[in-house]
Design a protein around this motif. Sequence first.
Motif, mmCIF file in Angstrom:
data_model
loop_
_atom_site.group_PDB
_atom_site.id
_atom_site.type_symbol
_atom_site.label_atom_id
_atom_site.label_comp_id
_atom_site.label_asym_id
_atom_site.label_seq_id
_atom_site.Cartn_x
_atom_site.Cartn_y
_atom_site.Cartn_z
ATOM 1 N N PRO A 55 0.788 -1.241 0.000
ATOM 2 C CA PRO A 55 0.000 0.000 0.000
ATOM 3 C C PRO A 55 0.822 1.296 0.000
ATOM 4 C CG PRO A 55 -1.074 -1.612 1.372
ATOM 5 C CD PRO A 55 0.272 -2.192 1.006
ATOM 6 N N PRO A 56 1.894 1.421 0.790
ATOM 7 C CA PRO A 56 2.656 2.674 0.706
ATOM 8 C C PRO A 56 3.358 2.848 -0.637
ATOM 9 C CG PRO A 56 3.428 1.319 2.567
ATOM 10 C CD PRO A 56 2.359 0.566 1.885
ATOM 11 N N ILE A 57 3.798 1.751 -1.233
ATOM 12 C CA ILE A 57 4.418 1.834 -2.558
ATOM 13 C C ILE A 57 3.358 2.233 -3.579
ATOM 14 C CG2 ILE A 57 5.599 0.544 -4.383
ATOM 15 C CD1 ILE A 57 6.760 -1.251 -2.123
ATOM 16 N N GLU A 58 2.166 1.668 -3.443
ATOM 17 C CA GLU A 58 1.061 1.998 -4.341
ATOM 18 C C GLU A 58 0.734 3.485 -4.268
ATOM 19 O OE1 GLU A 58 -3.440 0.416 -5.181
ATOM 20 O OE2 GLU A 58 -2.875 0.839 -3.114
ATOM 21 N N ALA A 59 0.716 4.052 -3.083
ATOM 22 C CA ALA A 59 0.385 5.470 -2.916
ATOM 23 C C ALA A 59 1.368 6.359 -3.678
ATOM 24 C CB ALA A 59 0.363 5.834 -1.433
ATOM 25 N N VAL A 60 2.648 6.042 -3.602
ATOM 26 C CA VAL A 60 3.661 6.813 -4.324
ATOM 27 C C VAL A 60 3.488 6.619 -5.826
ATOM 28 C CG1 VAL A 60 6.132 7.090 -4.738
ATOM 29 C CG2 VAL A 60 5.280 6.777 -2.411
ATOM 30 N N MET A 61 3.252 5.386 -6.261
ATOM 31 C CA MET A 61 3.059 5.107 -7.687
ATOM 32 C C MET A 61 1.876 5.906 -8.229
ATOM 33 S SD MET A 61 0.881 3.373 -9.976
ATOM 34 C CE MET A 61 -0.063 2.299 -8.926
ATOM 35 N N VAL A 62 0.761 5.921 -7.508
ATOM 36 C CA VAL A 62 -0.433 6.639 -7.960
ATOM 37 C C VAL A 62 -0.127 8.127 -8.090
ATOM 38 C CG1 VAL A 62 -2.753 7.365 -7.262
ATOM 39 C CG2 VAL A 62 -2.109 4.963 -7.128
ATOM 40 N N ARG A 63 0.475 8.695 -7.066
ATOM 41 C CA ARG A 63 0.779 10.125 -7.079
ATOM 42 C C ARG A 63 1.704 10.485 -8.236
ATOM 43 N NH1 ARG A 63 1.978 10.518 -2.140
ATOM 44 N NH2 ARG A 63 4.224 10.256 -2.266
ATOM 45 N N LYS A 64 2.779 9.739 -8.405
ATOM 46 C CA LYS A 64 3.758 10.052 -9.455
ATOM 47 C C LYS A 64 3.188 9.798 -10.854
ATOM 48 C CE LYS A 64 7.165 11.376 -6.913
ATOM 49 N NZ LYS A 64 7.667 12.746 -6.988
ATOM 50 N N THR A 65 2.434 8.731 -11.024
ATOM 51 C CA THR A 65 1.845 8.431 -12.330
ATOM 52 C C THR A 65 0.846 9.505 -12.720
ATOM 53 O OG1 THR A 65 2.159 6.063 -11.988
ATOM 54 C CG2 THR A 65 0.578 6.716 -13.676
ATOM 55 N N ASN A 66 0.002 9.923 -11.795
ATOM 56 C CA ASN A 66 -0.978 10.965 -12.098
ATOM 57 C C ASN A 66 -0.315 12.311 -12.363
ATOM 58 O OD1 ASN A 66 -3.298 9.349 -12.124
ATOM 59 N ND2 ASN A 66 -3.468 9.454 -9.912
ATOM 60 N N GLN A 67 0.788 12.606 -11.674
ATOM 61 C CA GLN A 67 1.534 13.822 -11.970
ATOM 62 C C GLN A 67 2.080 13.778 -13.395
ATOM 63 O OE1 GLN A 67 4.555 14.046 -8.922
ATOM 64 N NE2 GLN A 67 3.164 14.975 -7.427
ATOM 65 N N GLU A 68 2.582 12.625 -13.803
ATOM 66 C CA GLU A 68 3.110 12.476 -15.159
ATOM 67 C C GLU A 68 1.997 12.621 -16.194
ATOM 68 O OE1 GLU A 68 5.757 12.100 -18.225
ATOM 69 O OE2 GLU A 68 6.206 12.402 -16.101
ATOM 70 N N ILE A 69 0.851 12.031 -15.930
ATOM 71 C CA ILE A 69 -0.294 12.156 -16.845
ATOM 72 C C ILE A 69 -0.696 13.624 -16.962
ATOM 73 C CG2 ILE A 69 -2.749 11.644 -17.136
ATOM 74 C CD1 ILE A 69 -2.136 8.874 -15.858
ATOM 75 N N GLU A 70 -0.794 14.307 -15.831
ATOM 76 C CA GLU A 70 -1.169 15.724 -15.828
ATOM 77 C C GLU A 70 -0.156 16.568 -16.592
ATOM 78 O OE1 GLU A 70 -1.609 19.210 -12.531
ATOM 79 O OE2 GLU A 70 -2.476 17.249 -12.033
ATOM 80 N N HIS A 71 1.112 16.269 -16.391
ATOM 81 C CA HIS A 71 2.188 17.008 -17.082
ATOM 82 C C HIS A 71 2.086 16.822 -18.590
ATOM 83 C CE1 HIS A 71 6.337 17.524 -18.648
ATOM 84 N NE2 HIS A 71 6.295 18.582 -17.869
ATOM 85 N N ARG A 72 1.813 15.621 -19.039
ATOM 86 C CA ARG A 72 1.704 15.327 -20.473
ATOM 87 C C ARG A 72 0.504 15.991 -21.120
ATOM 88 N NH1 ARG A 72 3.164 8.928 -21.000
ATOM 89 N NH2 ARG A 72 5.283 9.084 -20.205
ATOM 90 N N HIS A 73 -0.583 16.122 -20.363
ATOM 91 C CA HIS A 73 -1.819 16.646 -20.930
ATOM 92 C C HIS A 73 -2.103 18.091 -20.526
ATOM 93 C CE1 HIS A 73 -2.405 12.272 -21.312
ATOM 94 N NE2 HIS A 73 -2.935 12.622 -22.449
ATOM 95 N N GLY A 74 -1.157 18.692 -19.841
ATOM 96 C CA GLY A 74 -1.283 20.097 -19.460
ATOM 97 C C GLY A 74 -2.366 20.311 -18.498
#
Length: 74
Positions: A55-74
């Motif tokens: 679960p703690p690894i999942e939380a970091v993965m979710v946060r970082k993946t969503n930041q990357e998605i947001e960065h790509r799509h502005g």
Amino acid sequence: MEGWQVWDLVQRLGGQLRVAGGMSGGAVIGWDMGAALQLGAALGLSPLAIAELLPPIEAVMVRKTNQEIEHRHG
């Protein structure tokens, strides 16, 4: 040792993402934990170690993946 085993499991979970979509786009909401536990069991990992460490690894993965998605799509 169990930490490294769970980390190996994490590397195998790339195709087990749960994704939510909507009008504003999509977002990763986590891993399919049922699949993660089954895969971990098949690999001989301790369910307790998975439950404690994933679960703690999942939380970091979710946060970082969503930041990357947001960065790509502005």
